[in-house]
Motif scaffolding. Structure first.
Motif, short mmCIF file in Angstrom:
data_model
loop_
_atom_site.label_atom_id
_atom_site.label_comp_id
_atom_site.label_asym_id
_atom_site.label_seq_id
_atom_site.Cartn_x
_atom_site.Cartn_y
_atom_site.Cartn_z
N PHE A 1 0.86 -1.18 0.00
CA PHE A 1 0.00 0.00 0.00
C PHE A 1 0.90 1.23 0.00
CE2 PHE A 1 -3.37 2.83 1.60
CZ PHE A 1 -4.45 2.34 0.86
N PRO A 2 0.51 2.29 -0.72
CA PRO A 2 1.33 3.50 -0.71
C PRO A 2 1.46 4.08 0.70
CG PRO A 2 -0.50 3.67 -2.28
CD PRO A 2 -0.69 2.42 -1.51
N GLU A 3 2.56 4.75 0.96
CA GLU A 3 2.73 5.42 2.27
C GLU A 3 1.58 6.39 2.45
OE1 GLU A 3 4.32 5.73 5.84
OE2 GLU A 3 5.17 4.43 4.31
N PHE A 4 0.83 6.22 3.57
CA PHE A 4 -0.39 6.99 3.75
C PHE A 4 -0.71 7.05 5.23
CE2 PHE A 4 -5.15 7.43 3.05
CZ PHE A 4 -5.09 8.62 2.34
N ASP A 5 -0.80 8.24 5.77
CA ASP A 5 -0.99 8.41 7.21
C ASP A 5 -2.48 8.46 7.57
OD1 ASP A 5 -0.31 8.77 9.88
OD2 ASP A 5 -0.27 10.95 9.70
N ALA A 6 -3.13 7.32 7.39
CA ALA A 6 -4.56 7.24 7.70
C ALA A 6 -4.80 6.22 8.79
CB ALA A 6 -5.35 6.85 6.45
N GLU A 7 -5.64 6.58 9.74
CA GLU A 7 -5.98 5.71 10.85
C GLU A 7 -6.97 4.64 10.40
OE1 GLU A 7 -6.47 6.52 15.55
OE2 GLU A 7 -7.26 8.02 14.19
N VAL A 8 -6.95 3.50 11.09
CA VAL A 8 -7.89 2.42 10.82
C VAL A 8 -8.85 2.34 12.00
CG1 VAL A 8 -8.14 -0.05 10.39
CG2 VAL A 8 -6.17 1.18 9.47
N PHE A 9 -10.12 2.09 11.69
CA PHE A 9 -11.17 2.04 12.69
C PHE A 9 -11.73 0.63 12.82
CE2 PHE A 9 -10.78 6.40 11.71
CZ PHE A 9 -11.33 7.13 12.75
N PHE A 10 -12.28 0.33 13.99
CA PHE A 10 -13.02 -0.91 14.23
C PHE A 10 -14.39 -0.72 13.59
CE2 PHE A 10 -16.22 -2.99 17.00
CZ PHE A 10 -15.82 -4.31 16.87
N GLY A 11 -14.67 -1.48 12.52
CA GLY A 11 -15.94 -1.34 11.82
C GLY A 11 -17.06 -2.13 12.45
N GLY A 12 -16.69 -3.15 13.21
CA GLY A 12 -17.67 -4.01 13.86
C GLY A 12 -17.08 -5.38 14.08
N PRO A 13 -17.80 -6.22 14.79
CA PRO A 13 -17.25 -7.51 15.19
C PRO A 13 -17.26 -8.59 14.10
CG PRO A 13 -19.46 -7.24 16.08
CD PRO A 13 -19.10 -5.95 15.40
N VAL A 14 -17.91 -8.35 12.97
CA VAL A 14 -17.97 -9.36 11.92
C VAL A 14 -16.72 -9.27 11.05
CG1 VAL A 14 -19.31 -10.30 10.01
CG2 VAL A 14 -20.50 -9.20 11.92
N GLU A 15 -15.99 -10.37 10.95
CA GLU A 15 -14.77 -10.46 10.15
C GLU A 15 -13.77 -9.35 10.47
OE1 GLU A 15 -15.61 -10.98 5.97
OE2 GLU A 15 -17.13 -12.49 6.38
N SER A 16 -13.65 -9.01 11.75
CA SER A 16 -12.79 -7.89 12.15
C SER A 16 -11.30 -8.20 12.05
CB SER A 16 -13.13 -7.44 13.58
OG SER A 16 -12.91 -8.49 14.48
N GLU A 17 -10.95 -9.45 11.84
CA GLU A 17 -9.54 -9.81 11.68
C GLU A 17 -9.12 -9.86 10.21
OE1 GLU A 17 -7.43 -10.39 14.33
OE2 GLU A 17 -9.13 -9.78 15.57
N THR A 18 -10.08 -9.92 9.30
CA THR A 18 -9.73 -10.21 7.91
C THR A 18 -10.27 -9.25 6.87
OG1 THR A 18 -11.64 -11.67 7.72
CG2 THR A 18 -9.56 -12.70 8.36
N THR A 19 -11.30 -8.50 7.16
CA THR A 19 -11.96 -7.72 6.13
C THR A 19 -11.72 -6.22 6.30
OG1 THR A 19 -13.68 -9.40 6.03
CG2 THR A 19 -14.17 -7.31 4.99
N LEU A 20 -11.19 -5.59 5.24
CA LEU A 20 -10.96 -4.15 5.25
C LEU A 20 -11.99 -3.49 4.34
CD1 LEU A 20 -8.92 -1.88 6.16
CD2 LEU A 20 -7.96 -2.11 3.86
N HIS A 21 -12.64 -2.45 4.86
CA HIS A 21 -13.60 -1.66 4.10
C HIS A 21 -13.16 -0.20 4.18
CE1 HIS A 21 -16.74 -4.77 3.64
NE2 HIS A 21 -16.28 -5.22 4.78
#
Length: 184
Positions: A56-76
């Motif tokens: 992924f390009p260098e990018f200073d963006a935070e990641v959020f907890f979207g919810g408990p479903v597939e929280s280890e594997t799915t990025l939205h």
């Protein structure tokens, strides 16, 4: 429930005990007879996107907890550049969901998308057929209108309280209730 539809925010009632949703603000991105999908928009994980994705390009963006479903594997991701990103789905005015991931990386590398244009989420919040309507009848959620500024301009740690206050009247009082009954 007529008021339930994609583009609405669901605010957890103030005494919800489920740690996944305590004082959560969930943006509903899809709602139909077969179920619903949304993202908790006020739970930063204290991780940056580059710590999660290697290619992924260098990018200073935070990641959020979207919810408990597939929280280890799915990025939205939710963003405000739907006109630049093919395949994105309009959720509400100024808020889009997903889109072509390779084009996203190109736009970020080209500096056409800035961290203030996008929010990344690990996992999502999902409800099966009729489940969200049932939770609404038991008073688990308060429905609010979406404003793109909630996602892209406001402090996520104050979002639940701010959205509740913006509903006015009784909700202003609810927004000021302490997080824990022990504080009374």
């Amino acid at each position: 429930m007529k008021a339930l539809k994609a583009g609405k925010i669901l605010l957890a009632e103030p005494f919800m005990l489920d740690p996944n949703f305590k004082r959560a603000a969930v943006l509903l991105c899809d709602h139909g007879d077969d179920g619903s999908i949304g993202f908790v928009i006020n739970r930063p994980l204290n991780h940056r996107i580059n710590a999660i994705l290697e290619d992924f390009p260098e990018f200073d963006a935070e990641v959020f907890f979207g919810g408990p479903v597939e929280s280890e594997t799915t990025l939205h991701y939710l963003h405000n550049v739907g006109d630049l990103l093919e395949g994105s789905i309009k959720v509400s005015n100024g808020v889009y969901w997903g889109g072509d991931f390779e084009k996203l990386k190109f736009l970020i590398a080209s500096e056409l998308i800035q961290p203030s244009n996008i929010r990344f989420f690990l996992g999502y919040t999902g409800w099966g057929e009729g489940q969200l309507s049932e939770e609404m009848t038991t008073g688990s959620w308060v429905i609010a209108d979406t404003d793109a500024n909630y996602l892209f301009k406001m402090d996520p740690n104050e979002l639940w309280q701010e959205i509740m206050k913006n509903k006015g009247k009784t909700y202003t009082v609810i927004a000021q209730m302490p997080d824990s009954a022990n504080w009374n």
